[in-house]
Enzyme design. Structure first.
Site, PDB file in Angstrom:
ATOM      1  N   GLN A 105      45.381  72.830   0.345  1.00  0.00           N
ATOM      2  CA  GLN A 105      44.899  72.883  -1.033  1.00  0.00           C
ATOM      3  C   GLN A 105      43.450  73.360  -1.105  1.00  0.00           C
ATOM      4  O   GLN A 105      43.062  74.076  -2.027  1.00  0.00           O
ATOM      5  CB  GLN A 105      45.023  71.505  -1.684  1.00  0.00           C
ATOM      6  CG  GLN A 105      46.449  71.105  -2.016  1.00  0.00           C
ATOM      7  CD  GLN A 105      46.528  69.775  -2.740  1.00  0.00           C
ATOM      8  OE1 GLN A 105      45.567  69.331  -3.368  1.00  0.00           O
ATOM      9  NE2 GLN A 105      47.672  69.129  -2.665  1.00  0.00           N
ATOM     10  N   PRO A 132      51.507  65.703  -0.751  1.00  0.00           N
ATOM     11  CA  PRO A 132      52.771  66.458  -0.715  1.00  0.00           C
ATOM     12  C   PRO A 132      53.222  66.677   0.728  1.00  0.00           C
ATOM     13  O   PRO A 132      52.408  66.974   1.607  1.00  0.00           O
ATOM     14  CB  PRO A 132      52.402  67.795  -1.375  1.00  0.00           C
ATOM     15  CG  PRO A 132      51.157  67.524  -2.143  1.00  0.00           C
ATOM     16  CD  PRO A 132      50.424  66.469  -1.384  1.00  0.00           C
ATOM     17  N   HIS A 323      44.901  62.643 -10.895  1.00  0.00           N
ATOM     18  CA  HIS A 323      44.531  63.793 -10.073  1.00  0.00           C
ATOM     19  C   HIS A 323      44.301  65.025 -10.953  1.00  0.00           C
ATOM     20  O   HIS A 323      43.365  65.799 -10.720  1.00  0.00           O
ATOM     21  CB  HIS A 323      45.615  64.083  -9.033  1.00  0.00           C
ATOM     22  CG  HIS A 323      45.485  63.287  -7.781  1.00  0.00           C
ATOM     23  ND1 HIS A 323      46.024  62.040  -7.649  1.00  0.00           N
ATOM     24  CD2 HIS A 323      44.866  63.564  -6.592  1.00  0.00           C
ATOM     25  CE1 HIS A 323      45.762  61.561  -6.441  1.00  0.00           C
ATOM     26  NE2 HIS A 323      45.045  62.465  -5.786  1.00  0.00           N
TER      27      HIS A 323
END
Length: 364
Positions: A105, A132, A323
């Site tokens: 990310q 994830p 988030h």
């Protein structure tokens, strides 16, 4: 504000810590804007940088030839001065079960605006709690990011689980020479198919993968209209393809309009395999029930893409997570864009809108 004066970010905002660091440094790198982050994970039992956070900071620093001050385990404040994002080969290792998906990310936006292709070797936890699973990044977010013109390839070499880690992936990214483009995903369409991967590794028997998949499949068949194909692969990882014991399941649904939604479950010692599969099915069904065009995991990851893209992006999704609220806060602070949130009357969905800055690599 002078060009060399860092933008100040309060690291204790909402979710605090990791999300702010990943977003802040990525936006700092691609825009060549220095930042100062304070109160990092200030409210946590073990405040300050942990190994996985520091690894992400160091990776971003290396990718943009930057300078990092305060980069030590336990640091509650860092200052970052970015340089040029040149692409090339880089390696990062959390040396723990810290998530490689979270490293991705931070790295993806930098690689998208690099001056040449980027190849990363990332080591750590591939399937971890509170992040994830790598299978989600491969099968769901890779397709979501392509809406914005961000294309990458991600290869899983070795799975790594808590507490040992030791997994490895390779990431290949071509720079977006013409920048990112806006995406309009507001039409859910109808569910066209559901795919999945149910896996076990180490000494766990393959029947655990079958139990997770069977449970998920049964719930999906009961809840979805008849005739929708459901194909869940059952896998026993070969020796050498995993470090330690672990299990999990990742599902993804594709719609007739190109939306893709994920759901997942991670095996634990105190969790029955059938419950893991059921959790993944229920998660994906929740997004389908809402007719959301992205799930909650992609929701916060696309915010940086919306902010940097050229044009107005509009995405239908579920309620904002902490988030996502944190990501919007950092994006607005670092790029001066404005996110507009419109409620969809009669549902618990929202429309998330943003006119991006249209960043181009040559503008750096």
């Amino acid at each position: 504000m002078a060009a060399d004066t860092p933008v100040s970010i309060d690291g204790s905002f909402l979710e605090g810590g990791g999300q702010i660091l990943r977003m802040g440094l990525a936006l700092s790198a691609v825009q060549v804007i220095p930042i100062n982050v304070t109160k990092i994970r200030a409210g946590r039992p073990n405040p300050g940088l942990r190994p996985q956070h520091l690894t992400g900071l160091q990776l971003t620093r290396d990718m943009c030839n930057g300078k990092l001050e305060g980069g030590q385990i336990g640091s509650c404040e860092i200052t970052f001065y970015p340089g040029s994002v040149d692409g090339g080969n880089h390696m990062a290792d959390t040396q723990t079960a810290g998530s490689v998906s979270l490293l991705i990310q931070a790295a993806l936006p930098c690689a998208a605006f690099a001056s040449s292709p980027t190849r990363l070797i990332l080591r750590g936890g591939t399937n971890a709690d509170m992040a994830p699973q790598v299978d989600y990044t491969i099968h769901v977010f890779r397709k979501v990011s392509a809406w914005f013109g961000l294309n990458f390839r991600l290869f899983l070499k070795t799975r790594g689980f808590y507490p040992q880690g030791g997994g490895e992936v390779s990431l290949e990214v071509k720079p977006s020479n013409e920048g990112l483009w806006a995406a309009d995903f507001t039409d859910f369409g109808e569910v066209a198919s559901v795919y999945g991967k149910s896996y076990v590794a180490g000494t766990l028997p393959v029947k655990v993968a079958h139990k997770m998949a069977d449970s998920a499949e049964q719930i999906l068949m009961e809840e979805l209209p008849r005739g929708i194909p459901i194909n869940i692969e059952r896998i026993k990882e070969q020796p050498g393809r995993a470090v330690g014991n672990g299990s999990g399941i990742v599902l993804w649904a594709e719609t007739t309009t190109g939306c893709i939604l994920g759901g997942s479950g991670l095996g634990k010692r105190d969790r029955v395999a059938e419950d893991v599969g059921a959790a993944a099915a229920k998660e994906i069904l929740e997004s389908i029930r809402r007719r959301a065009c992205v799930d909650s995991h992609s929701q916060d990851q696309i915010i940086i893409l919306m902010a940097l893209a050229k044009g107005k992006s509009v995405v239908r999704c579920g309620p904002l997570t902490d988030h996502s609220k944190t990501a919007i806060h950092v994006a607005e602070l670092m790029t001066k864009v404005k996110f507009n949130i419109r409620e969809d009357k009669g549902s618990d969905c929202i429309y998330m809108e943003c006119e991006g800055i249209g960043l181009l690599p040559k503008q750096r």
